[in-house]
Design an enzyme around this catalytic site. Structure first.
Site, PDB file in Angstrom:
ATOM      1  N   ASP A 120      -6.182  17.331 -15.310  1.00  0.00           N
ATOM      2  CA  ASP A 120      -6.546  15.972 -15.712  1.00  0.00           C
ATOM      3  C   ASP A 120      -6.170  15.837 -17.185  1.00  0.00           C
ATOM      4  O   ASP A 120      -6.786  16.454 -18.057  1.00  0.00           O
ATOM      5  CB  ASP A 120      -8.055  15.759 -15.492  1.00  0.00           C
ATOM      6  CG  ASP A 120      -8.504  14.337 -15.833  1.00  0.00           C
ATOM      7  OD1 ASP A 120      -7.850  13.677 -16.666  1.00  0.00           O
ATOM      8  OD2 ASP A 120      -9.531  13.899 -15.278  1.00  0.00           O
TER       9      ASP A 120
ATOM     10  N   LYS B  47      -8.073   4.560 -19.358  1.00  0.00           N
ATOM     11  CA  LYS B  47      -8.374   4.974 -20.730  1.00  0.00           C
ATOM     12  C   LYS B  47      -7.169   4.705 -21.635  1.00  0.00           C
ATOM     13  O   LYS B  47      -6.859   3.570 -21.895  1.00  0.00           O
ATOM     14  CB  LYS B  47      -8.795   6.439 -20.741  1.00  0.00           C
ATOM     15  CG  LYS B  47      -9.811   6.811 -19.637  1.00  0.00           C
ATOM     16  CD  LYS B  47     -11.168   6.155 -19.829  1.00  0.00           C
ATOM     17  CE  LYS B  47     -12.079   6.246 -18.616  1.00  0.00           C
ATOM     18  NZ  LYS B  47     -12.250   7.570 -18.048  1.00  0.00           N
TER      19      LYS B  47
ATOM     20  N   ARG C 146       0.840  -1.200   0.000  1.00  0.00           N
ATOM     21  CA  ARG C 146       0.000   0.000   0.000  1.00  0.00           C
ATOM     22  C   ARG C 146       0.881   1.259   0.000  1.00  0.00           C
ATOM     23  O   ARG C 146       0.466   2.317  -0.446  1.00  0.00           O
ATOM     24  CB  ARG C 146      -0.953  -0.011   1.215  1.00  0.00           C
ATOM     25  CG  ARG C 146      -1.823   1.237   1.332  1.00  0.00           C
ATOM     26  CD  ARG C 146      -3.111   1.006   2.115  1.00  0.00           C
ATOM     27  NE  ARG C 146      -2.886   0.441   3.425  1.00  0.00           N
ATOM     28  CZ  ARG C 146      -2.448   1.114   4.504  1.00  0.00           C
ATOM     29  NH1 ARG C 146      -2.186   2.398   4.409  1.00  0.00           N
ATOM     30  NH2 ARG C 146      -2.273   0.507   5.656  1.00  0.00           N
TER      31      ARG C 146
ATOM     32  N   TYR D   7     -15.238  16.028 -16.124  1.00  0.00           N
ATOM     33  CA  TYR D   7     -15.628  14.618 -16.077  1.00  0.00           C
ATOM     34  C   TYR D   7     -16.693  14.444 -14.986  1.00  0.00           C
ATOM     35  O   TYR D   7     -16.582  15.024 -13.894  1.00  0.00           O
ATOM     36  CB  TYR D   7     -14.385  13.770 -15.770  1.00  0.00           C
ATOM     37  CG  TYR D   7     -14.701  12.311 -15.607  1.00  0.00           C
ATOM     38  CD1 TYR D   7     -15.055  11.531 -16.702  1.00  0.00           C
ATOM     39  CD2 TYR D   7     -14.669  11.706 -14.357  1.00  0.00           C
ATOM     40  CE1 TYR D   7     -15.368  10.193 -16.555  1.00  0.00           C
ATOM     41  CE2 TYR D   7     -14.966  10.362 -14.198  1.00  0.00           C
ATOM     42  CZ  TYR D   7     -15.321   9.613 -15.303  1.00  0.00           C
ATOM     43  OH  TYR D   7     -15.627   8.295 -15.142  1.00  0.00           O
TER      44      TYR D   7
HETATM   45  C1  LIG Z   1     -12.652   8.060 -16.825  1.00  0.00           C
HETATM   46  C2  LIG Z   1     -12.146   9.374 -16.407  1.00  0.00           C
HETATM   47  C3  LIG Z   1     -11.867   9.632 -15.056  1.00  0.00           C
HETATM   48  C4  LIG Z   1     -12.124   8.611 -13.962  1.00  0.00           C
HETATM   49  O1  LIG Z   1     -11.275   7.519 -14.110  1.00  0.00           O
HETATM   50  P1  LIG Z   1     -11.627   6.049 -13.538  1.00  0.00           P
HETATM   51  O2  LIG Z   1     -10.403   5.266 -13.896  1.00  0.00           O
HETATM   52  O3  LIG Z   1     -12.880   5.601 -14.221  1.00  0.00           O
HETATM   53  O4  LIG Z   1     -11.812   6.184 -12.075  1.00  0.00           O
HETATM   54  C5  LIG Z   1     -11.373  10.877 -14.724  1.00  0.00           C
HETATM   55  N1  LIG Z   1     -11.163  11.821 -15.665  1.00  0.00           N
HETATM   56  C6  LIG Z   1     -11.431  11.607 -16.973  1.00  0.00           C
HETATM   57  C7  LIG Z   1     -11.177  12.698 -17.957  1.00  0.00           C
HETATM   58  C8  LIG Z   1     -11.931  10.380 -17.396  1.00  0.00           C
HETATM   59  O5  LIG Z   1     -12.200  10.176 -18.677  1.00  0.00           O
END
Ligand SMILES: *Cc1c(COP(=O)(O)O)cnc(C)c1O
Length: 392
Positions: free
Chosen positions: A183, A208, A58, A111
């Protein structure tokens, strides 16, 4: 007592790895929760710091560290912290950097999960939240209050592919003394490196493009400032938002083909965006690479390519958008994005179904808007599929 004097019940438990004097070309999976020490002081010391010896997974793990180092390198940061998901990364950053009563400034289109987390922070923990009304960096200075701590941005926003002038927004944030968080999920470090443009923190949903194969949930935080590393790591260990070694391994495996995938996905997106724009059933197309995208010039300035998310409005409105998901055969109707396979989604009936017409319009999403996440398949096959779906 030597090992051979021990009973089988003991020897069976104490299976040790062989001493390794080999250099595996791929990163091995250290599927280990716990690491042994000779010295209690060294064990205690390692529990207190992110860069000490591995002690408990962890806190840190060799496979996970390989991913963290790779992303820190790609993004140009000082350190990475891998998390269980993108939301794990986002909440680790927000909760480690904000206190009750602080104020954050965020871009208008976020998001959905990020939006929900921020809403919770405001209602449950007294965090104040201001959405920037538009795309003018001067709005940042206008929104700043004495208790403002963070400016939170996305490189390319979902689902309408808005691209803000990131360097200008980051400069405005820095000028106001804010910690800037970006992000970078949609762009990946191959298309944009926000730290080079002035960001303090970059984060990703590794689910993604980084993973890229729709087979792993993961996230990562990359820090530009050494002073943010230990407190953020500390909070990640407290939250337990840590990555799992196998998930980190899958993400590393995905990362190795990221350049090839992104190149193919962007090239496919260009073909599909242009063909969609010429199709009579399509009212409008938004892809930052097209000259008719409102942010095309901004995107050209700070993105190496324009990404593989296209949104388009169907002339037939809500019904047409809903129906398209049932008509596609090669592309798949799915909520997520960024994989090798092409997916479509109709936000008005799925991810944004709670929004009424007015709220949809405020978010810039049409009733007939479809989001297309373009994969690496043959562009001709993808177009043939979309064409038959649009005709149906
Ligand atoms: C999918 C996504 C998230 C969240 O990610 P998870 O892996 O589903 O928790 C955050 N920001 C963006 C831009 C995303 O496309």
């Amino acid at each position: 007592m030597t090992a051979t004097e021990q009973q089988p019940a003991t020897r069976a438990v104490h299976v040790s790895p062989p001493p390794v004097d080999a250099r595996p070309i791929s990163v091995p999976i250290y599927q280990a929760a716990n690491f042994a020490f000779d010295d209690p002081d060294a064990l205690a010391e390692s529990m207190e710091r992110p860069d000490g010896a591995f002690v408990y997974s962890r806190y840190g793990n060799p496979t996970i560290r390989a991913l963290e180092n790779a992303l820190a390198d790609l993004e140009g940061g000082v350190a990475g912290i891998a998390t269980a998901s993108g939301m794990g990364a986002i909440n680790t950053v927000l909760l480690s950097m904000l206190n009750a009563g602080d104020h954050i400034i965020v871009q208008r289109c976020l998001y959905g999960g990020t939006y929900a987390s921020m809403r919770d922070l405001t209602t449950r923990f007294g965090i104040e939240l201001t959405f920037l009304p538009g795309k003018d960096p001067a709005e940042v200075a206008a929104a700043v209050r004495p208790n403002t701590r963070l400016l939170y941005l996305e490189t390319v926003a979902n689902p309408m592919t808005d691209v803000i002038d990131l360097p200008a927004f980051l400069a405005a944030g820095r000028q106001a003394g804010l910690t800037t968080v970006v992000d970078n999920t949609f762009a990946t470090p191959l298309l944009c490196r926000p730290i080079e443009l002035g960001a303090d923190v970059v984060l990703h949903s590794a689910t993604k493009y980084l993973g890229g194969h729709s087979d792993v949930i993961g996230g990562i935080i990359v820090l530009a400032r050494e002073r943010h590393y230990r407190p953020t790591w500390h909070y990640a260990t407290e939250l337990g938002a840590c990555a799992d070694p196998f998930a980190a391994w899958l993400t590393i495996r995905g990362l190795q083909t990221l350049p090839l995938r992104i190149r193919q996905q962007c090239a496919n997106a260009r073909v599909l965006a242009d063909r969609l724009a010429a199709h009579p059933a399509v009212a409008s197309v938004r892809w930052p690479g097209r000259a008719d995208h409102p942010d095309h010039e901004v995107a050209t300035r700070h993105l190496a390519d324009y990404g593989a998310i296209i949104s388009f409005d169907l002339a037939g409105g809500r019904e047409a958008g809903y129906a398209l998901g049932k008509q596609v055969r090669l592309a798949q109707l799915a909520g997520s994005l960024g994989g090798v396979e092409t997916t479509v989604m109709h936000p008005a009936s799925t991810s944004h179904r709670q929004l009424d017409q007015e709220a949809l319009a405020a978010a810039g999403i049409g009733a007939g808007t479809v989001r297309l996440s373009v994969g690496i398949e043959d562009a001709g096959d993808l177009w043939a599929d979309l064409e038959q779906a649009l005709a149906a």
